[in-house]
Design a protein around this motif. Structure first.
Motif, short mmCIF file in Angstrom:
data_model
loop_
_atom_site.label_atom_id
_atom_site.label_comp_id
_atom_site.label_asym_id
_atom_site.label_seq_id
_atom_site.Cartn_x
_atom_site.Cartn_y
_atom_site.Cartn_z
N SER A 71 3.98 9.16 1.73
CA SER A 71 3.32 10.12 2.61
C SER A 71 1.81 9.87 2.64
CB SER A 71 3.62 11.54 2.14
OG SER A 71 2.85 12.47 2.85
N SER A 72 1.25 9.61 1.49
CA SER A 72 -0.18 9.36 1.40
C SER A 72 -0.56 8.05 2.10
CB SER A 72 -0.61 9.32 -0.07
OG SER A 72 -2.00 9.27 -0.18
N MET A 73 0.26 7.02 1.94
CA MET A 73 0.00 5.75 2.64
C MET A 73 0.03 5.96 4.15
SD MET A 73 -0.60 3.28 0.52
CE MET A 73 -0.03 1.67 0.96
N ASP A 74 0.99 6.77 4.60
CA ASP A 74 1.10 7.06 6.03
C ASP A 74 -0.17 7.75 6.53
OD1 ASP A 74 2.81 7.04 8.43
OD2 ASP A 74 2.68 9.23 8.22
N LYS A 75 -0.70 8.69 5.77
CA LYS A 75 -1.94 9.37 6.13
C LYS A 75 -3.11 8.38 6.19
CE LYS A 75 -0.63 13.80 4.22
NZ LYS A 75 -0.81 14.73 3.10
N GLY A 76 -3.16 7.47 5.22
CA GLY A 76 -4.23 6.47 5.21
C GLY A 76 -4.16 5.55 6.41
N ILE A 77 -2.97 5.10 6.73
CA ILE A 77 -2.78 4.22 7.89
C ILE A 77 -3.22 4.93 9.16
CG2 ILE A 77 -1.04 3.06 9.32
CD1 ILE A 77 0.52 2.66 6.58
#
Length: 107
Positions: A71-77
């Motif tokens: 979820s955090s990676m998705d937010k970063g992307i």
């Protein structure tokens, strides 16, 4: 050092030029990461991401709980893609290549 990585970079836009002049202006030498749980509360983050540029970015989360990493990676992307006006796929491809280059890994 041959390469340097600024983890969860929280500096100002003006600091980037100073760091690059000390650490190396050539892409492939200096990298920056922005962790959603640390950096995304700051309104300056998109501007700082634009100054860093895609060629110097790597993705990070800074989560200890593995269940929150995707979820955090998705937010970063999403934040990087929006800040740089790039597609999510472009951000994923380039930051993956940057991580390979930073850590000396062959894809």
């Amino acid at each position: 050092p041959p390469k340097i990585y600024f983890h969860a970079f929280g500096g100002k836009v003006g600091t980037i030029d100073q760091l690059l002049s000390c650490c190396g202006t050539k892409p492939g030498k200096t990298y920056f990461g922005f962790a959603p749980i640390i950096n995304f509360r700051s309104p300056k983050t998109p501007e700082v991401v634009r100054k860093v540029g895609l060629e110097r970015l790597v993705l990070e989360t800074d989560h200890e709980d593995a269940g929150q990493v995707l979820s955090s990676m998705d937010k970063g992307i999403s934040l990087i893609a929006e800040a740089l006006n790039e597609s999510r796929d472009t951000v994923i491809e380039r930051t993956t290549q940057n991580a390979f280059d930073l850590y000396g890994i062959s894809p």
